[in-house]
Structure formats: C-alpha cells, structure tokens
Scaffold this active site. Sequence first.
Site, short mmCIF file in Angstrom:
data_model
loop_
_atom_site.label_atom_id
_atom_site.label_comp_id
_atom_site.label_asym_id
_atom_site.label_seq_id
_atom_site.Cartn_x
_atom_site.Cartn_y
_atom_site.Cartn_z
N ALA A 9 -6.87 -28.15 18.34
CA ALA A 9 -6.37 -29.52 18.24
C ALA A 9 -6.17 -29.99 16.81
CB ALA A 9 -7.32 -30.47 18.96
N ARG A 14 -1.86 -28.92 6.14
CA ARG A 14 -1.62 -28.07 4.97
C ARG A 14 -0.52 -27.04 5.20
NH1 ARG A 14 -7.55 -26.15 3.40
NH2 ARG A 14 -8.00 -26.81 5.53
N GLY A 76 -12.96 -34.25 15.02
CA GLY A 76 -13.78 -33.14 14.55
C GLY A 76 -14.07 -32.11 15.63
N THR A 77 -14.66 -30.99 15.18
CA THR A 77 -14.92 -29.87 16.08
C THR A 77 -15.96 -30.20 17.14
OG1 THR A 77 -16.52 -29.03 14.46
CG2 THR A 77 -14.29 -28.12 14.38
N GLY A 138 -18.28 -23.20 6.11
CA GLY A 138 -19.64 -23.69 6.18
C GLY A 138 -20.63 -22.59 5.85
N ARG A 314 20.32 -6.01 19.67
CA ARG A 314 19.90 -7.35 20.11
C ARG A 314 19.43 -7.32 21.56
NH1 ARG A 314 24.95 -10.94 18.89
NH2 ARG A 314 23.56 -12.56 19.72
N ALA A 361 35.25 4.20 15.63
CA ALA A 361 34.93 3.20 14.61
C ALA A 361 35.77 1.94 14.79
CB ALA A 361 35.18 3.79 13.22
N SER A 386 39.62 4.65 17.51
CA SER A 386 39.20 3.72 16.46
C SER A 386 40.02 2.42 16.48
CB SER A 386 39.35 4.38 15.09
OG SER A 386 38.47 5.48 14.99
#
Length: 446
Positions: A9, A14, A76-77, A138, A314, A361, A386
């Site tokens: 969450a 940053r 907070g956690t 921590g 692709r 080609a 080609s």
Amino acid sequence: MTTALILAAGMGTRMNSSVPKVLHSVGGKAMVHHVIDLALSMNMERVVVIASPYLDKEQIVSGRQIEVAIQEKPLGTGDAVRVGVDHIKDYEGDVLILSGDVPLIEFETLAPLFNKRELYPEDLLVLAMRVEDPRQYGRLLTTDDIVDGIIEYKDASFEQRAINLCNAGVYLIPAAVLRALLPLLSSQNAAGEFYLTDIIALAKAQGLISRYVETPHPETLNGINNRVELAQAEKIMQQRWRQRMMLSGVTLIDPDSTFFAHDTIIGKDTVIHPNVTFAPGVIVGNEATIYPFCHLENCVLNSGAKVGPFAHLRTGAIIGEKAVVGNFVEIKDTTLGAKTKVKHLSYLGNAQIGDRANIGAGTITCNYDGFNKSPTHIGNDAFIGSNTSLVAPVHVGEGAIIAAGSVITDNVPEHSLGIARQQQINKPVWAKNFRTTVSELKSRKS
C-alpha cells in the site's frame, strides 16, 4: 497452516511515477507479482495483498487466486498489517508478513524462517539480513538470537545506525499474537506512523519472545524505492536467470547482453548470440539458434529454428522446426511451417505459411486495410519472388510460384505461376537523349 500478508500500500513517491511502485516491472513482471507468485507456490492457506485505494484491484489480482484488503490511509506498516489481520478475522494459524517491493525474494530466502518455526512454535520470528550498506533499514537490537527491539532508521541513534544486522521486513507471527498486540501500537515517532517493528518491544513487555534468523541471501531482500534500485534489481534478476539458463543446457555467447523475461522457456543446445531480448511469453525449443540483435515477444520457436540477426518476432509468431527467419524480418500472428525460409527484409502478418515455402526478400503481407486485418495463406513448397506484395485476403496454393515484383490480389492455384505487374517497356536511346538535353540546359544557364 500459514497465511501470507503482502504489504503493497506504500505510495512509492520516490519512483517519481504515475505508476504505483509495486506495479513497476522486473523481468517483465510487476514486482508485487513476484512476491505473490512466491507465496502461491508455497501453498499458503490464503494470500492477502494489502493495497492502497489508488491501486487498480484487477491489476493486483491479474488472474491470481488471492484476496485484496484496502488500507484507506497510509498510516504505516503496523496499520497495514492490522487491515490484513482484520480481513482474516477467524484465522488462527501463522501469518507470514512480506513486502510487495522485494521482487528478488525466493523460497531459499525464507526457508531458515520456517526451519526456526519448527524449533519455536509459539515465538514471534523475524527474518534478519546482515548487509555492508544498511541504508535506511531498521536495525535489530539483539541478545543472542533474541530480538529485544527493532529501531527504525529515522529514530536510531548514531551508534544504532552502525549496526549492520537489519530488519528484512519479513515476519512469521501467530495471528492471535497480532490481534493482541496491534491495537497497542502508537504513532508517537519521527514519521507519525504505526510501525510494525514496535510490535517486538510490545511482545517483550507482554512476556513473549521474539527471535531472529539470518537469511543467507540478503541480496534477495533489497526493497525497491526508486529507479536506481529498480535497475539494480533487474540486473541481479537477469544474472540469476542467465546462470540458470546456461546450467540447463543453453549456450549464451555473451550472457551480459542477453535479457530474459520471468517466463522465458528455452530448450537444450539452443544458442543465443549477443544482444538478444526476450519479452514475456517466449518459448524456444531444442537446438535453435538466435543470432544477434533480435527481439522476441509472445512467440514460439520450434526445435532447430534459426532467427536473425536483426529479426523482430511479435505476438503470435510460431516458427516451425528448422525454419529460417533472417535479417530485418518482422513477423506477427503468423505461423511458418517446417523448413520454411524468410531470409531478408520482409513483413509477415496474419499469415499461415506451409512447410518448405521460400519467401523472397522484400515480401509483404498487406494484412491491414485501415479497419480490419485479413489473412494470407501460402501452401507447402510455394515460392514467393522478391518484392512481392500479397494483398489479403489471399490464398497461394501448394507449389505455386509468384513472380518477383508482383502485387497479388487474387488467389493463385496450386502449382501455378502468378504474375501481377505491368509489362516492361524499353525506349531506345531515351536515356542518352535525356542526358544530352539536361547538359545543354545547364550550359545555357552558366
């Protein structure tokens, strides 16, 4: 019996991005999905992701058998875990708490924690990591293997910041203990948040024991907070996958320039040349060869196929056994049969091509009219000259030959020659007269 709570969450400011932090990808998969998939592979009783209301729930779930609980405010956690525990109200087993921003985590990272649980079935267990650069993790305050407390970096003294035994953000705690201790958390700290780490001191005050176990793989627990750390995680993940590929029987000519996705599958004795990128969804069979500077995504190469250099496969490209795709060829939603060759400068889209066909080609399947995409079918042993344009929908029969420079708009029967170009006209001495006239005009101007 264990339920996983995955904390996802955080705002991730940053990252400086409109994309939520945990949805940034490593190896073609969102970092939170790396953590979720690990938890699912461990046969958890339940897997619950604690997310912010700003996250798209469907993006988090993405077809996985998980639950999502919403932390309405970023408190907070400790508050995030409270939201998760409230979500599993009647659950009485262990709770494995993980962070959603550690995509490098593996089962080997967590194994010591579960081994410790067998020895201490009722204690709070904390996963620790010893690192050279503790950054803002921590710090664990310990006596032997007992954790006396965890101090957050913002609140740590200079001496405490020198400790290199750090909190990894992974816990194994009985649900009943969490229900008893979470309401006691306080937000009286430098961040004004409810720290989950404070639960250790609260447990000690209640006569409960918290123990730590040190992971042998601290590099797998690096939290991602910005683009620099994201790039570092990608580098580590790629190194991991490259090593596994080579040990499984794949040759990488220059491992550092080969990039895999989380789901890349490659068979034995396949050779990968430098500067090849695998996006998600690629399967390669045995004894294939991929030459330099190729990009592959959502495609299949069967055994013995050769691709590149400078090829782009692709979504929906299926390359048959021992087929050849050469320089500057792009293929999408197309199946090439066995031993078919497309060796240079071609685009093939929405096509079904048989075995042993030869595509010259500059051949293009004109599959899109601005509104709809239409198919092209080319039979076994057909030869496409080609610089041919095949205007779909069109069918070229088995063994047919298309003359070079043709624009094919109608079906060509099997074993027929298809020619679709204007008759050539030669004008004698026209070029000589043209040059003479141009020269005279230039001389007059001068």
